[in-house]
Design an enzyme around this catalytic site. Sequence first.
Site, mmCIF file in Angstrom:
data_model
loop_
_atom_site.group_PDB
_atom_site.id
_atom_site.type_symbol
_atom_site.label_atom_id
_atom_site.label_comp_id
_atom_site.label_asym_id
_atom_site.label_seq_id
_atom_site.Cartn_x
_atom_site.Cartn_y
_atom_site.Cartn_z
ATOM 1 N N GLU A 155 14.737 -12.144 -10.458
ATOM 2 C CA GLU A 155 15.501 -12.321 -9.598
ATOM 3 C C GLU A 155 16.830 -12.961 -10.185
ATOM 4 O O GLU A 155 16.919 -13.909 -10.874
ATOM 5 C CB GLU A 155 14.912 -13.510 -8.485
ATOM 6 C CG GLU A 155 15.805 -13.583 -7.348
ATOM 7 C CD GLU A 155 14.807 -14.012 -6.217
ATOM 8 O OE1 GLU A 155 14.329 -13.193 -5.444
ATOM 9 O OE2 GLU A 155 14.667 -15.299 -5.974
ATOM 10 N N LYS A 196 19.759 -15.292 -8.940
ATOM 11 C CA LYS A 196 19.878 -16.120 -8.072
ATOM 12 C C LYS A 196 20.697 -17.428 -8.309
ATOM 13 O O LYS A 196 20.205 -18.046 -9.437
ATOM 14 C CB LYS A 196 18.313 -16.624 -7.729
ATOM 15 C CG LYS A 196 18.149 -17.767 -6.506
ATOM 16 C CD LYS A 196 16.345 -17.953 -6.517
ATOM 17 C CE LYS A 196 16.332 -18.935 -5.371
ATOM 18 N NZ LYS A 196 14.876 -19.245 -5.446
ATOM 19 N N LYS A 199 17.499 -8.819 -1.511
ATOM 20 C CA LYS A 199 16.721 -10.042 -0.940
ATOM 21 C C LYS A 199 17.633 -10.803 -0.078
ATOM 22 O O LYS A 199 18.748 -11.454 -0.387
ATOM 23 C CB LYS A 199 16.002 -10.928 -1.882
ATOM 24 C CG LYS A 199 15.253 -11.894 -1.382
ATOM 25 C CD LYS A 199 14.602 -12.424 -2.705
ATOM 26 C CE LYS A 199 13.290 -13.806 -1.996
ATOM 27 N NZ LYS A 199 12.622 -14.556 -3.225
ATOM 28 N N GLU A 228 7.148 -9.912 3.536
ATOM 29 C CA GLU A 228 6.705 -11.223 2.931
ATOM 30 C C GLU A 228 6.102 -11.956 4.026
ATOM 31 O O GLU A 228 6.473 -11.924 5.191
ATOM 32 C CB GLU A 228 8.151 -11.877 2.719
ATOM 33 C CG GLU A 228 7.768 -13.267 2.134
ATOM 34 C CD GLU A 228 9.065 -14.221 1.637
ATOM 35 O OE1 GLU A 228 9.753 -13.662 0.638
ATOM 36 O OE2 GLU A 228 9.405 -15.205 2.444
ATOM 37 N N ASN A 234 4.561 -15.697 -0.101
ATOM 38 C CA ASN A 234 5.524 -16.711 -0.687
ATOM 39 C C ASN A 234 4.820 -18.089 -0.589
ATOM 40 O O ASN A 234 4.554 -18.685 0.487
ATOM 41 C CB ASN A 234 6.706 -16.715 0.058
ATOM 42 C CG ASN A 234 7.870 -17.319 -0.465
ATOM 43 O OD1 ASN A 234 7.668 -17.999 -1.562
ATOM 44 N ND2 ASN A 234 8.948 -17.095 -0.147
ATOM 45 N N GLU A 269 4.926 -14.692 -4.869
ATOM 46 C CA GLU A 269 6.378 -15.191 -4.798
ATOM 47 C C GLU A 269 6.290 -16.684 -4.897
ATOM 48 O O GLU A 269 5.563 -17.447 -4.226
ATOM 49 C CB GLU A 269 7.131 -14.718 -3.649
ATOM 50 C CG GLU A 269 7.003 -13.267 -3.475
ATOM 51 C CD GLU A 269 7.658 -12.817 -2.064
ATOM 52 O OE1 GLU A 269 8.831 -13.319 -2.090
ATOM 53 O OE2 GLU A 269 7.218 -12.091 -1.069
ATOM 54 N N SER A 270 7.246 -17.172 -5.659
ATOM 55 C CA SER A 270 7.789 -18.583 -5.803
ATOM 56 C C SER A 270 6.590 -19.597 -6.508
ATOM 57 O O SER A 270 5.504 -19.076 -6.853
ATOM 58 C CB SER A 270 7.806 -19.117 -4.464
ATOM 59 O OG SER A 270 8.922 -18.710 -3.600
#
Length: 261
Positions: free
Chosen positions: A53, A55, A115, A164, A185, A215-216
């Site tokens: 990503e 970001k 995103k 998601e 997530n 995710e995350s």
Amino acid sequence: MLETLVAGALEDAATRRLDRPVTDVERDLDRVAPPLDALDHLRPGDHVKVIAEVKRASPSRGSMAPIEDPASLAADYERGGASTISVLTEGRKFLGSLADLQAVKQRVAIPVLRKDFIADPYQVLEARAAGADVVLLIVAALEQRQLVELHTLAEFLGMRVLVEAHSGDEVARGLDAGARILGVNARDLTDFSLDRDLFGSLADRIPDGVVRVAESAVAGPADVAHYRAAGADVVLVGEALVTGADPAATLASFIDAADRG
């Protein structure tokens, strides 16, 4: 927080629409190269796949990295083994833009994900016009009718959708909407708390044939290995890459750790 982010994204989209109406965006659709099939790049294999990503910031962490050249960072990710590049295009809290996505798309040969907090068909159209191969749809941000409508539109335009979820009910809603790439997530978007074990608790609800994305909550190689052991086909990594000194090497080490288990 999620409601605030969605409302802000819709306001910004409405502003862009004043300068660039739907007819202009639709005209640009004929000028952009056909999308890459992210499903081919992310489908299950012998090795974990990574969505890396771009970001700059987040509501929970604030500013993380200036990223003056997102295309160069994306090229580093590709060199490190990324299967897809995620680009944050939300401008208020994440300091991103569609210009970032366009720059990245021109540099890499792998799919690019927009995103953002998408809740309007205009955002899907402008994502494709900017070159996106994939868009993110957050189940918690959408009524089921919206989720189905936006998912259908994205696929009609040739894109794939990362759907998601944050709960069992949301996983079911995503599957009902036709999700073929489904992410869990670990970050609760209402209060931004993290639960690294959430993916493992929901993975069995995602059937074979659907790409499972964690995710995350990825701080290091052990977290990627944890997700892989819990059944993840793909892991999305952002903060740990943008804050590191050598994104390509960091990414390669994450993939290697997951392969070694």
